[in-house]
Scaffold this active site. Structure first.
Site, PDB file in Angstrom:
ATOM      1  N   HIS A  12      78.943  53.493  30.733  1.00 23.18           N
ATOM      2  CA  HIS A  12      79.871  54.341  29.850  1.00 23.18           C
ATOM      3  C   HIS A  12      79.421  55.272  29.167  1.00 23.18           C
ATOM      4  CE1 HIS A  12      78.337  50.830  26.945  1.00 23.18           C
ATOM      5  NE2 HIS A  12      78.092  52.330  26.455  1.00 23.18           N
ATOM      6  N   HIS A  59      79.788  51.834  19.857  1.00 16.68           N
ATOM      7  CA  HIS A  59      78.308  53.303  18.777  1.00 16.68           C
ATOM      8  C   HIS A  59      79.333  53.626  17.538  1.00 16.68           C
ATOM      9  CE1 HIS A  59      78.819  52.807  23.752  1.00 16.68           C
ATOM     10  NE2 HIS A  59      77.623  53.274  23.340  1.00 16.68           N
ATOM     11  N   HIS A 193      68.792  54.985  30.263  1.00 22.89           N
ATOM     12  CA  HIS A 193      67.859  56.032  29.397  1.00 22.89           C
ATOM     13  C   HIS A 193      67.915  55.834  28.109  1.00 22.89           C
ATOM     14  CE1 HIS A 193      71.496  53.060  28.407  1.00 22.89           C
ATOM     15  NE2 HIS A 193      72.313  54.819  27.526  1.00 22.89           N
ATOM     16  N   GLU A 240      71.488  47.894  26.663  1.00 22.53           N
ATOM     17  CA  GLU A 240      72.355  48.289  27.320  1.00 22.53           C
ATOM     18  C   GLU A 240      72.805  47.023  28.780  1.00 22.53           C
ATOM     19  OE1 GLU A 240      75.146  51.919  25.347  1.00 22.53           O
ATOM     20  OE2 GLU A 240      75.144  51.480  27.661  1.00 22.53           O
TER      21      GLU A 240
END
Lengths: 279, 136
Positions: A12, A59, A193, A240
């Site tokens: 996302h 976030h 990431h 995540e």
């Protein structure tokens, strides 16, 4: 009766939302990412899900450092796109599914998952980017959405095992809802990431693909991967991916892969996308 | 991770990852006001006040001098050391108009063009970057 008909996994990355909003999805940089979602867009248009249980993380948008729910379910009527510091995304408001959401919330609590219930919140790129990837740019989103926010920022985050079990409990809850609804569950975030520190920029194509292989298999070995492995192998933000396990846990022991896509890079991140259905 | 976990061993392993500050409860506690300050920049009126006078804006928050100096210097590694979390700190570089990847590059030993090229070439390899003690 309501039923979970499919599961979708997807990154996302906020930059994907920027690409959609600025009409850059066909350029040299973004084209190879978006082409991997074309199959899914057509499939979603045929499937016409009534409700998406959309697993994502906030976030630092709706939740600040004050209150940190491990698992939170949105039971509201509607949600606005969050202003993440540069104005809200120009996408439709997200329509909730409060009857089913409250039913799931109650069922999960009785099933010993102590959920946080949210009535009002704005939803950030974690939720709206997957909608753009799967549905494009409609005037209104074609499905109602139940946001399910997971803390994957402040440690300890929930274990993969707990996420998988939550997915199983969500499936039980959906199946006991009397209305005839086509429900999909989406697990979003990842893949590898790292957005911080001297190791920023870490990507791991091999590990990410092994993770997707495990999700396709008829066993639940993937739920036992410890946090430290995600951290070492996939970067600090790769954690995540535990949210994909909520999706996978909801599909039962055997699944059929309908579509799979992987691309490096999108900004700092590896893009992964998987469409599964219960077999 | 099924069943009870030894919390001390669990947390100790996090310190063995090269170039990485895992956002543990200890860091969240230390950086609470730093992160809440950064979060305040989500609001337009706060961004205006911040841009009009960074030091004066910071002085309204119960931050340590170290934290204030790190913010003013845009030293993101130092902010991480002092309890900052990147999703909160991103409000600072967003207000500065700096893309996420460029902000990430400032925490590495690369320039932004070098960092961007590394990402295009497949990203930073996990090889040798998984464990300080193990060196693998």
């Amino acid at each position: 009766m309501a039923r979970i008909t499919a599961g979708v996994g997807s990154s996302h990355v906020p930059l994907l939302g920027v690409a959609v909003d600025q009409g850059k999805t066909g350029d040299d940089y973004f084209g190879p990412i978006f082409v991997g979602y074309e199959w899914t867009k057509k499939w979603e248009a045929e499937q016409k899900p009534d409700v998406i249980v959309l697993v994502y993380n906030d976030h630092a948008s709706a939740f600040d450092a004050n209150i940190i729910p491990t698992f939170a379910i949105g039971c509201g009527e509607r949600y606005k796109p969050a202003d993440e510091g540069w104005g809200p995304r120009p996408v439709p408001d997200v329509e909730g599914a409060p009857d089913l959401a409250w039913h799931i919330a109650q069922s999960l609590i009785l099933d010993e998952f102590d959920m946080t219930i949210i009535n009002e919140m704005d939803v950030d790129h974690g939720l709206t980017v997957p909608l753009s990837m799967m549905f494009g740019t409609p005037d209104a989103w074609p499905a109602r959405v139940i946001p399910l926010a997971v803390n994957v920022v402040t440690y300890p985050v929930p274990s993969g095992n707990r996420c998988w079990a939550l997915g199983e409990a969500i499936a039980r809850a959906v199946e006991s809802f009397p209305e005839d609804l086509n429900v999909q569950i989406w697990g979003t975030g990842g893949m590898s990431h790292q957005l911080q520190g001297p190791r920023a920029g870490l990507l791991n194509r091999e590990w990410d693909n092994r993770f997707m292989d495990l999700l396709e298999q008829d066993n639940d070995a993937v739920r036992h991967i410890p946090h430290i492995e995600y951290l070492r192998e996939t970067g600090s933000e790769g954690i995540e991916m535990v949210m994909w396990l909520i999706m996978r846990g909801a599909l039962g022991s055997r699944v059929k892969t309908l579509h799979r896509h992987y691309h490096i890079p999108c900004s700092n991140t590896a893009i992964g996308h998987l469409v599964l259905e219960p077999a | 991770m099924t069943g009870p976990v030894d919390i001390h061993a669990y947390l100790a392993e996090f310190e063995d990852i090269p170039g990485t500050r895992v956002y543990t409860a200890a860091r969240a506690r230390k950086g609470y006001h730093l992160n809440q300050f950064a979060m305040s920049l989500m609001k337009t009126e706060n961004r205006e006040r911040w841009k009009a006078g960074e030091r004066a804006y910071l002085d309204q928050w119960p931050l340590t001098e170290d934290q204030k100096a790190a913010v003013l210097a845009r030293d993101y590694n130092r902010m991480l050391d002092l309890g900052g979390n990147i999703y909160f700190l991103s409000k600072i570089f967003s207000t500065d108009g700096i893309p996420f990847a460029e902000a990430c590059s400032t925490m590495t030993d690369m320039t932004f063009p070098e960092y961007r090229q590394m990402m295009l070439d497949g990203g930073r390899s996990p090889e040798g970057n998984r464990s300080i003690k193990g060196g693998y």
